[in-house]
Write a protein that holds these residues in place. Structure first.
Motif, PDB file in Angstrom:
ATOM      1  N   GLU A  16       0.831  -1.208   0.000  1.00  0.00           N
ATOM      2  CA  GLU A  16       0.000   0.000   0.000  1.00  0.00           C
ATOM      3  C   GLU A  16       0.864   1.256   0.000  1.00  0.00           C
ATOM      4  O   GLU A  16       0.506   2.270  -0.614  1.00  0.00           O
ATOM      5  CB  GLU A  16      -0.940  -0.006   1.204  1.00  0.00           C
ATOM      6  CG  GLU A  16      -2.088  -0.994   1.075  1.00  0.00           C
ATOM      7  CD  GLU A  16      -3.001  -1.022   2.288  1.00  0.00           C
ATOM      8  OE1 GLU A  16      -4.185  -1.335   2.115  1.00  0.00           O
ATOM      9  OE2 GLU A  16      -2.510  -0.747   3.416  1.00  0.00           O
ATOM     10  N   LEU A  19       2.096   1.745  -3.485  1.00  0.00           N
ATOM     11  CA  LEU A  19       0.992   2.257  -4.302  1.00  0.00           C
ATOM     12  C   LEU A  19       0.773   3.748  -4.054  1.00  0.00           C
ATOM     13  O   LEU A  19       0.530   4.512  -4.998  1.00  0.00           O
ATOM     14  CB  LEU A  19      -0.280   1.465  -3.988  1.00  0.00           C
ATOM     15  CG  LEU A  19      -1.518   1.758  -4.826  1.00  0.00           C
ATOM     16  CD1 LEU A  19      -1.247   1.476  -6.310  1.00  0.00           C
ATOM     17  CD2 LEU A  19      -2.693   0.911  -4.341  1.00  0.00           C
ATOM     18  N   GLU A  20       0.878   4.165  -2.804  1.00  0.00           N
ATOM     19  CA  GLU A  20       0.714   5.571  -2.445  1.00  0.00           C
ATOM     20  C   GLU A  20       1.818   6.426  -3.069  1.00  0.00           C
ATOM     21  O   GLU A  20       1.571   7.540  -3.555  1.00  0.00           O
ATOM     22  CB  GLU A  20       0.721   5.724  -0.921  1.00  0.00           C
ATOM     23  CG  GLU A  20       0.272   7.084  -0.419  1.00  0.00           C
ATOM     24  CD  GLU A  20      -1.148   7.439  -0.824  1.00  0.00           C
ATOM     25  OE1 GLU A  20      -1.382   8.630  -1.115  1.00  0.00           O
ATOM     26  OE2 GLU A  20      -2.011   6.537  -0.882  1.00  0.00           O
ATOM     27  N   ARG A  23       1.089   6.925  -6.735  1.00  0.00           N
ATOM     28  CA  ARG A  23       0.017   7.910  -6.952  1.00  0.00           C
ATOM     29  C   ARG A  23       0.554   9.340  -6.955  1.00  0.00           C
ATOM     30  O   ARG A  23       0.033  10.203  -7.656  1.00  0.00           O
ATOM     31  CB  ARG A  23      -1.066   7.759  -5.878  1.00  0.00           C
ATOM     32  CG  ARG A  23      -1.918   6.511  -6.035  1.00  0.00           C
ATOM     33  CD  ARG A  23      -3.173   6.597  -5.195  1.00  0.00           C
ATOM     34  NE  ARG A  23      -4.009   5.412  -5.348  1.00  0.00           N
ATOM     35  CZ  ARG A  23      -4.167   4.465  -4.431  1.00  0.00           C
ATOM     36  NH1 ARG A  23      -3.535   4.562  -3.271  1.00  0.00           N
ATOM     37  NH2 ARG A  23      -4.952   3.428  -4.658  1.00  0.00           N
ATOM     38  N   MET A  35      -0.016   0.864 -11.807  1.00  0.00           N
ATOM     39  CA  MET A  35      -0.835   1.105 -10.620  1.00  0.00           C
ATOM     40  C   MET A  35      -2.026   0.149 -10.550  1.00  0.00           C
ATOM     41  O   MET A  35      -2.339  -0.384  -9.485  1.00  0.00           O
ATOM     42  CB  MET A  35      -1.339   2.555 -10.605  1.00  0.00           C
ATOM     43  CG  MET A  35      -0.275   3.574 -10.255  1.00  0.00           C
ATOM     44  SD  MET A  35      -0.881   5.276 -10.399  1.00  0.00           S
ATOM     45  CE  MET A  35      -2.206   5.280  -9.201  1.00  0.00           C
ATOM     46  N   GLU A  39      -2.700  -2.411  -7.570  1.00  0.00           N
ATOM     47  CA  GLU A  39      -3.967  -2.378  -6.830  1.00  0.00           C
ATOM     48  C   GLU A  39      -4.612  -3.755  -6.776  1.00  0.00           C
ATOM     49  O   GLU A  39      -5.128  -4.172  -5.747  1.00  0.00           O
ATOM     50  CB  GLU A  39      -4.927  -1.373  -7.484  1.00  0.00           C
ATOM     51  CG  GLU A  39      -4.601   0.075  -7.188  1.00  0.00           C
ATOM     52  CD  GLU A  39      -5.451   1.038  -7.994  1.00  0.00           C
ATOM     53  OE1 GLU A  39      -6.197   0.580  -8.890  1.00  0.00           O
ATOM     54  OE2 GLU A  39      -5.370   2.261  -7.738  1.00  0.00           O
ATOM     55  N   GLU A  40      -4.557  -4.473  -7.893  1.00  0.00           N
ATOM     56  CA  GLU A  40      -5.105  -5.826  -7.936  1.00  0.00           C
ATOM     57  C   GLU A  40      -4.298  -6.767  -7.046  1.00  0.00           C
ATOM     58  O   GLU A  40      -4.855  -7.628  -6.363  1.00  0.00           O
ATOM     59  CB  GLU A  40      -5.095  -6.339  -9.380  1.00  0.00           C
ATOM     60  CG  GLU A  40      -5.605  -7.763  -9.568  1.00  0.00           C
ATOM     61  CD  GLU A  40      -7.050  -7.949  -9.141  1.00  0.00           C
ATOM     62  OE1 GLU A  40      -7.440  -9.100  -8.883  1.00  0.00           O
ATOM     63  OE2 GLU A  40      -7.795  -6.943  -9.033  1.00  0.00           O
ATOM     64  N   VAL A  42      -2.667  -5.883  -4.344  1.00  0.00           N
ATOM     65  CA  VAL A  42      -3.028  -5.542  -2.960  1.00  0.00           C
ATOM     66  C   VAL A  42      -4.356  -6.191  -2.589  1.00  0.00           C
ATOM     67  O   VAL A  42      -4.499  -6.774  -1.509  1.00  0.00           O
ATOM     68  CB  VAL A  42      -3.110  -4.008  -2.771  1.00  0.00           C
ATOM     69  CG1 VAL A  42      -3.730  -3.672  -1.417  1.00  0.00           C
ATOM     70  CG2 VAL A  42      -1.730  -3.382  -2.880  1.00  0.00           C
ATOM     71  N   ARG A  43      -5.328  -6.096  -3.487  1.00  0.00           N
ATOM     72  CA  ARG A  43      -6.647  -6.682  -3.238  1.00  0.00           C
ATOM     73  C   ARG A  43      -6.557  -8.189  -3.018  1.00  0.00           C
ATOM     74  O   ARG A  43      -7.141  -8.740  -2.079  1.00  0.00           O
ATOM     75  CB  ARG A  43      -7.588  -6.383  -4.403  1.00  0.00           C
ATOM     76  CG  ARG A  43      -9.032  -6.813  -4.171  1.00  0.00           C
ATOM     77  CD  ARG A  43      -9.848  -6.733  -5.438  1.00  0.00           C
ATOM     78  NE  ARG A  43      -9.384  -7.685  -6.427  1.00  0.00           N
ATOM     79  CZ  ARG A  43      -9.691  -8.993  -6.406  1.00  0.00           C
ATOM     80  NH1 ARG A  43     -10.440  -9.483  -5.440  1.00  0.00           N
ATOM     81  NH2 ARG A  43      -9.233  -9.793  -7.348  1.00  0.00           N
TER      82      ARG A  43
END
Length: 316
Positions: A16, A19-20, A23, A35, A39-40, A42-43
């Motif tokens: 995370e 990812l931040e 961004r 990204m 995100e996928e 992380v999910r």
């Protein structure tokens, strides 16, 4: 307050953070596809971690300092809450809060153990550990509910009853035993919800009800994993093995017939989304009360006694 990251959450937290960081540069660099992939990832990692939690990891989530406490739920779920204080015998116990409130179409008496968010508030709330006057305060509110024919909702979240000598001098054991006796025959509906830790008689002292609900990432047991480990192995180092042996999580207790219903939490735990958790719990409570208020008082009492009488049966 600094964000609390549990050991098993660190891989998720690290992703995370990456990812931040991405961004921050997304308006200058063409990294949109990267990204989306991250995100996928992380999910998927979240689903893998949180759906495969061990019993000890659920104990850790139940104790998470950012988790919603009793007052958080009361203010989020109810209207016109009026807190009542004192046991009319000794003093007001700050480790339990309770009073009158409106929950949907139901006027209820609602109460529960309350912890603090920092050292000062935890000392004020005695870490959610009730003294005898706390159990007597709870009983006073329940008797008030019975007098005016209002359902009772109790929320359990305590590491146990306060074990200090002053609590024993004022009759800790008698106060808990009296509550068990009186709750068993209270002539109004009682819904119990385990919202965090449910430890020993400290929790059971306000835990006798017609319906026992339990949030997904909570624990409820006669003893904590650490205390069990210290008794069996003379060390706290075996707390994870103790948690497995105690079978203290919601799925375990549903299978054993100790609880009646598991309330799902947001992915990652109740602390991830207080509002969503409160809405989910509110819907479940209204559903349970809608059914219970239709039952005659005599039937409520006999069914409640029968329900608890069936627990703990074993064959040698």
């Amino acid at each position: 307050m600094a964000k609390t990251i549990l050991d098993f959450e660190k891989p998720i937290f690290e992703l995370e953070q990456k990812l931040e960081e991405m961004r921050k540069f997304s308006d200058r660099l063409d990294i949109e596809k990267d990204m989306v992939r991250l995100e996928e990832k992380v999910r998927q990692l979240k689903e893998e971690v949180y759906k495969g939690l061990t019993r000890w990891q659920r104990v850790q989530l139940a104790r998470h300092p950012e988790r919603p406490y009793t007052l958080d739920y009361i203010y989020a779920m109810t209207e016109s809450f009026v807190e009542l204080h004192g046991d009319r015998l000794f003093r007001d116990d700050k480790a339990i809060v309770g009073g009158l409130a409106q929950l949907g179409n139901h006027k209820v008496v609602i109460m529960g153990q309350q912890k603090g968010r920092d050292t000062k508030s935890n000392l004020y709330r005695n870490f959610g550990m009730m003294n005898p006057e706390g159990y007597r305060k709870a009983l006073r509110l329940m008797k008030l509910a019975e007098k005016f024919n209002k359902p009772v909702i109790t929320m359990l979240d305590t590491p146990g009853a306060f074990p200090g000598i002053e609590a024993e001098e004022r009759g800790q054991a008698e106060a808990i035993a009296r509550n068990l006796f009186e709750m068993a025959r209270l002539k109004v509906p009682i819904v119990v919800v385990i919202i965090g830790e449910g430890a020993s008689g400290g929790a059971l002292g306000i835990g006798v009800g017609d319906r026992i609900l339990m949030l997904e990432n909570c624990w409820y047991s006669v003893i904590s994993p650490e205390s069990c480990s210290s008794i069996l192995w003379r060390s706290w180092d075996y707390k994870e093995q103790a948690a497995e042996a105690l079978k203290l999580t919601a799925p375990d207790l549903l299978e054993q017939g100790i609880i009646d219903r598991i309330i799902p939490e947001p992915l990652g735990g109740a602390h991830k989304d207080h509002k969503q958790m409160a809405e989910t719990l509110k819907s479940a409570l209204i559903e349970e009360l809608d059914a219970l208020v239709r039952i005659k008082p005599e039937k409520l009492v006999s069914s409640r006694i029968e329900k608890f009488g069936k627990m703990g049966v074993f064959v040698e």
